[in-house]
Write an enzyme that holds these catalytic residues in place. Structure first.
Site, mmCIF file in Angstrom:
data_model
loop_
_atom_site.group_PDB
_atom_site.id
_atom_site.type_symbol
_atom_site.label_atom_id
_atom_site.label_comp_id
_atom_site.label_asym_id
_atom_site.label_seq_id
_atom_site.Cartn_x
_atom_site.Cartn_y
_atom_site.Cartn_z
ATOM 1 N N SER A 1 0.798 -1.238 0.000
ATOM 2 C CA SER A 1 0.000 0.000 0.000
ATOM 3 C C SER A 1 0.829 1.285 0.000
ATOM 4 C CB SER A 1 -0.944 0.022 1.201
ATOM 5 O OG SER A 1 -2.111 -0.680 0.889
ATOM 6 N N LYS B 1 0.599 3.328 -3.033
ATOM 7 C CA LYS B 1 -0.584 4.166 -3.307
ATOM 8 C C LYS B 1 -0.234 5.655 -3.298
ATOM 9 C CE LYS B 1 -3.768 0.648 -1.711
ATOM 10 N NZ LYS B 1 -4.246 -0.121 -0.597
ATOM 11 N N TYR C 1 -1.902 -3.212 -11.101
ATOM 12 C CA TYR C 1 -1.974 -2.903 -9.661
ATOM 13 C C TYR C 1 -1.147 -3.891 -8.826
ATOM 14 C CZ TYR C 1 -3.962 -2.511 -4.956
ATOM 15 O OH TYR C 1 -4.109 -2.395 -3.589
ATOM 16 N N TYR D 1 -4.412 3.348 7.372
ATOM 17 C CA TYR D 1 -5.742 2.719 7.292
ATOM 18 C C TYR D 1 -6.647 3.285 8.392
ATOM 19 C CZ TYR D 1 -2.469 -0.740 5.294
ATOM 20 O OH TYR D 1 -1.460 -1.353 4.626
ATOM 21 N N VAL E 1 1.009 -3.871 3.752
ATOM 22 C CA VAL E 1 0.879 -5.164 4.450
ATOM 23 C C VAL E 1 2.143 -6.023 4.415
ATOM 24 C CG1 VAL E 1 -1.609 -5.534 4.403
ATOM 25 C CG2 VAL E 1 -0.233 -6.235 2.460
HETATM 26 N N1 GLN Z 1 -1.499 -5.359 -2.428
HETATM 27 C C1 GLN Z 1 -2.278 -5.221 -1.247
HETATM 28 C C2 GLN Z 1 -3.756 -5.374 -1.523
HETATM 29 O O1 GLN Z 1 -4.258 -4.815 -2.443
HETATM 30 C C3 GLN Z 1 -1.990 -3.890 -0.612
HETATM 31 C C4 GLN Z 1 -2.779 -3.691 0.640
HETATM 32 C C5 GLN Z 1 -1.993 -3.126 1.750
HETATM 33 O O2 GLN Z 1 -0.782 -3.035 1.749
HETATM 34 N N2 GLN Z 1 -2.710 -2.786 2.788
HETATM 35 O O3 GLN Z 1 -4.450 -6.045 -0.803
#
Ligand code: GLN
Length: 309
Positions: free
Chosen positions: A65, A68, A193, A245, A263
């Protein structure tokens, strides 16, 4: 006084490691299960090019994430604010990062913000290029420039492991396609993605990218403006309001810096006008943030008065 020696940082990492026993590595992306839950490493990059570190900072971590923030910056540079925010909103959700609920229940069809999966997928959709390969290449070139590291690439095993198990993200895409938020082939968007999320770098590179945002888009070492000031500020604001988050509110109180987690256990931090931070600690708390990384940032913030508030 900022944290200024490897010894000081090592002492904080040692203290933060005490909470690792309460965390667990991510398992919903099968390839991430291989990570070592005992790891915790950190790097700090200063505007004068000096860096300090603790732990095994040379191992590569996938951004997940954290990517992002970087796709948001590139999409804003590609398409401008008006276009981007016609597809995604500005507000925190209070829900888990992969939740679908607000797509159905909020008044607008737009995902609430670019730091949750739905919003990030809508942003990745906007990255310009004729093909997935070209869009990925443009993103990689951008990230390589930010980190000053030409070798940055993505981990193919993590990308395909996520792609094969990405049914929830697939569902988010179809939901948004129904509402016209995205209008491309869902499998192509997921291909891009999942590769974006699997882009890997070490903690030192991550701290250097964090520094660019801390300095409003300017690389103070190479004396180059890599991201327009207003784009960097906008990204940093989302890092504050939505970067951790549905723990972003508590993080703002306990740590108080723009930061983004993934994550894989990575956290990128940007202490405005002071330094960039890269952390890797794959043991996660129940929300999906690095449990050791959160503790470490809390200790750093207390000791070095980092809160922007
Ligand atoms: N690649 C992960 C997903 O889309 C990224 C989510 C994350 O790092 N929280 O679930």
């Amino acid at each position: 006084m900022p944290c200024s020696t490897n010894d000081e940082l090592n002492a904080l990492v040692k203290e933060a490691k005490k909470v690792l026993q309460y965390g667990k590595v991510a398992d919903y992306i099968p390839a991430l299960q291989k990570a070592n839950a005992e790891d915790l490493s950190a790097a700090i990059f200063y505007p004068n090019g000096r860096c300090i570190s603790a732990g095994d900072i040379e191992q590569n971590i996938t951004l997940q994430s954290i990517s992002k923030v970087l796709t948001l910056a590139l999409a804003l540079m590609d398409c401008g604010e008006e276009k981007v925010f016609s597809k995604v909103g500005y507000e925190p959700t209070g829900d888990p990062f992969n939740s679908i609920i607000k797509l159905e229940t909020s008044q607008s069809a737009k995902p609430l913000n670019p730091m949750i999966n739905a919003g990030a997928l809508a942003v990745t959709h906007l990255i310009k290029g004729e093909s997935v390969e070209e869009r990925l290449q443009r993103l990689l070139d951008f990230i390589r420039a930010l980190a000053g590291d030409r070798a940055i690439s993505y981990d193919g095993e993590v990308a395909s492991s996520e792609y094969q198990t990405a049914d929830l993200n697939r569902a988010l895409c179809y939901y948004m396609r129904k509402d016209g938020i995205i209008d491309e082939d869902v499998e192509e968007l997921l291909d891009l993605y999942t590769k974006q999320c699997a882009i890997q770098m070490d903690c030192l590179d991550l701290s250097r990218v964090g520094l660019i945002f801390a300095m409003d888009g300017r690389d103070p070492v190479r004396e180059k403006q890599l991201i327009p000031v207003e784009v960097a500020r906008l990204c940093k604001t989302f890092m504050v309001t939505c970067g951790m988050y549905n723990a972003s509110g508590e993080f703002a109180i306990r740590v108080g810096i723009p930061a983004k987690s993934g994550v894989s256990g990575g956290i990128m931090g940007s202490v405005p006008n002071r330094f960039g931070i890269g952390i890797f600690g794959p043991a996660l708390d129940e929300i999906g943030n690095s449990i050791g990384g959160m503790k470490l940032l809390e200790l750093m913030s207390e000791q070095y008065d980092l809160s922007i508030f």
